[in-house]
Design an enzyme around this catalytic site. Structure first.
Site, PDB file in Angstrom:
ATOM      1  N   GLU A  52       0.881  -1.102  -0.291  1.00 48.51           N
ATOM      2  CA  GLU A  52       0.074   0.021   0.276  1.00 48.51           C
ATOM      3  C   GLU A  52       0.673   1.031  -0.052  1.00 48.51           C
ATOM      4  O   GLU A  52       0.402   2.271  -0.682  1.00 48.51           O
ATOM      5  CB  GLU A  52      -1.076  -0.266   1.560  1.00 48.51           C
ATOM      6  CG  GLU A  52      -1.826  -1.440   1.403  1.00 48.51           C
ATOM      7  CD  GLU A  52      -1.114  -2.311   2.259  1.00 48.51           C
ATOM      8  OE1 GLU A  52      -1.994  -3.365   2.517  1.00 48.51           O
ATOM      9  OE2 GLU A  52      -0.224  -2.683   1.607  1.00 48.51           O
ATOM     10  N   CYS A  84       0.113   0.807   7.649  1.00 51.63           N
ATOM     11  CA  CYS A  84       0.217   0.553   6.598  1.00 51.63           C
ATOM     12  C   CYS A  84      -2.038   1.712   6.390  1.00 51.63           C
ATOM     13  O   CYS A  84      -1.810   2.857   5.496  1.00 51.63           O
ATOM     14  CB  CYS A  84      -0.793  -0.054   5.554  1.00 51.63           C
ATOM     15  SG  CYS A  84       1.002  -0.818   5.242  1.00 51.63           S
ATOM     16  N   LEU A 204      21.218 -27.467  -2.363  1.00 47.33           N
ATOM     17  CA  LEU A 204      19.641 -27.531  -1.709  1.00 47.33           C
ATOM     18  C   LEU A 204      19.875 -26.104  -1.982  1.00 47.33           C
ATOM     19  O   LEU A 204      19.399 -26.042  -1.644  1.00 47.33           O
ATOM     20  CB  LEU A 204      19.577 -28.705  -0.975  1.00 47.33           C
ATOM     21  CG  LEU A 204      19.467 -29.481  -0.338  1.00 47.33           C
ATOM     22  CD1 LEU A 204      18.761 -30.149   1.103  1.00 47.33           C
ATOM     23  CD2 LEU A 204      19.017 -30.034  -1.117  1.00 47.33           C
TER      24      LEU A 204
END
Length: 327
Positions: A52, A84, A204
């Protein structure tokens, strides 16, 4: 721009930051001004602004009396960043459209209430199901404290994952392998058994695709000294307890890449949220190669596990099958 179109664009923005925001949720936001101009934002890595705020900064003064579309309820508490909701109120937004409420106890409807108290019109539920699916790992972690479990398998069309001599490189082609590395990039942890470490000595790590961070490497049992998987988190015991521990470490999604023994254990325990199977146009042609799972399976057809195929995608010569529970 109608509400569905705006929210779909916000979802696309969220998808673009899927691998960078954890343990924060990946959120997208679109601000549409009274004149129809559009400004966009997505959540930045931890410590950075939420979606936002990014969109509001892009809009500047044009945000006044605009409509803000966001995939997740705006936060209303101080964390690494200010609320926000304060930024939305200060920008003089006229209307906020939210896909889903945030079930985090720090928010839990309080963000929506704060906006309404400030005189902002709030609508909730646009593209709800789609956003719930997009944020499924985050939502599961907030509900249960455990990560979303993705089991990744690469197999031949006759259901085999390794040759009788243990070799498995490579069953699938390059496009499928690149896609699997994207899946690693979206995961907070990659888990294998100690047997896989001893047999294959995997790193990995994410390769083939750009990443800002590497997933945590987790081994069930002990990895030999000098194994390429180090540094790794070594865990033992009940798989549910393992998931609880990973959840406490802010792992929202764990990718299980273990061999047939670990895959079978997670499957039989009912702990897999999504199965991703890469199928190659390859046939071993016998019954002595390693199957998808080892260990006891269903004794009768009445006991078999039945899921739902979410999607089938062709990747080069291979197929990617995404499977989930019917529940």
């Amino acid at each position: 721009m109608d509400a569905d179109t705006a929210m779909q664009r916000a979802m696309a923005l969220a998808a673009g930051v899927r691998a960078t925001t954890s343990p924060n949720p990946w959120v997208g936001c679109v601000v549409v001004t009274a004149d129809g101009d559009v400004f966009e934002g997505a959540t930045q890595p931890p410590g950075g602004p939420h979606a936002e705020v990014v969109a509001l900064r892009a809009a500047g003064e044009r945000a006044r009396r605009a409509t803000l579309y966001v995939t997740l309820e705006p936060c209303c508490h101080h964390g690494r960043t200010p609320p926000c909701t304060d930024a939305i109120v200060e920008a003089d937004i006229a209307r906020v459209v939210v896909a889903i409420e945030d079930i985090d106890p720090n928010v839990g409807g309080k963000g929506i209430a704060r906006l309404r108290e400030a005189g902002i019109a709030v609508e909730v539920g646009v593209q709800r199901e789609a956003v719930e699916a997009q944020l499924a790992p985050y939502l599961k972690h907030r509900r249960t404290g455990r990560p979303w479990v993705v089991l990744k398998l690469a197999a031949t069309l006759d259901g085999r994952t390794a040759a009788p001599d243990g070799s498995s490189r490579w069953i699938t082609g390059e496009e499928a392998r690149v896609d699997a590395h994207r899946l690693r990039a979206e995961s907070d942890a990659v888990l294998v058994g100690a047997g896989t470490v001893k047999a294959d000595d995997p790193e990995l790590t994410v390769r083939h695709v750009p990443v800002d961070r590497q997933p945590r490497r987790v081994v069930l049992g002990s990895a030999p000294p000098g194994a390429r998987v180090h540094p790794a988190l070594e865990l033992r015991g009940d798989l549910g307890d393992v998931l609880d521990e990973l959840g406490r470490r802010d792992v929202l999604q764990v990718l299980v890449e273990g061999g047939a023994t670990v895959a079978g254990a997670f499957h039989r325990a009912g702990l897999v949220d999504r199965y991703i199977v890469y199928l190659a146009p390859v046939l071993f042609g016998g019954d002595d190669a390693t199957p998808l799972f080892t260990g006891p399976g269903a004794a009768t057809m009445a006991d078999v596990w039945r899921g739902r195929i979410e999607s089938v995608t062709q990747l080069g010569d291979d197929l990617k099958v995404v499977l989930c529970s019917q529940g």
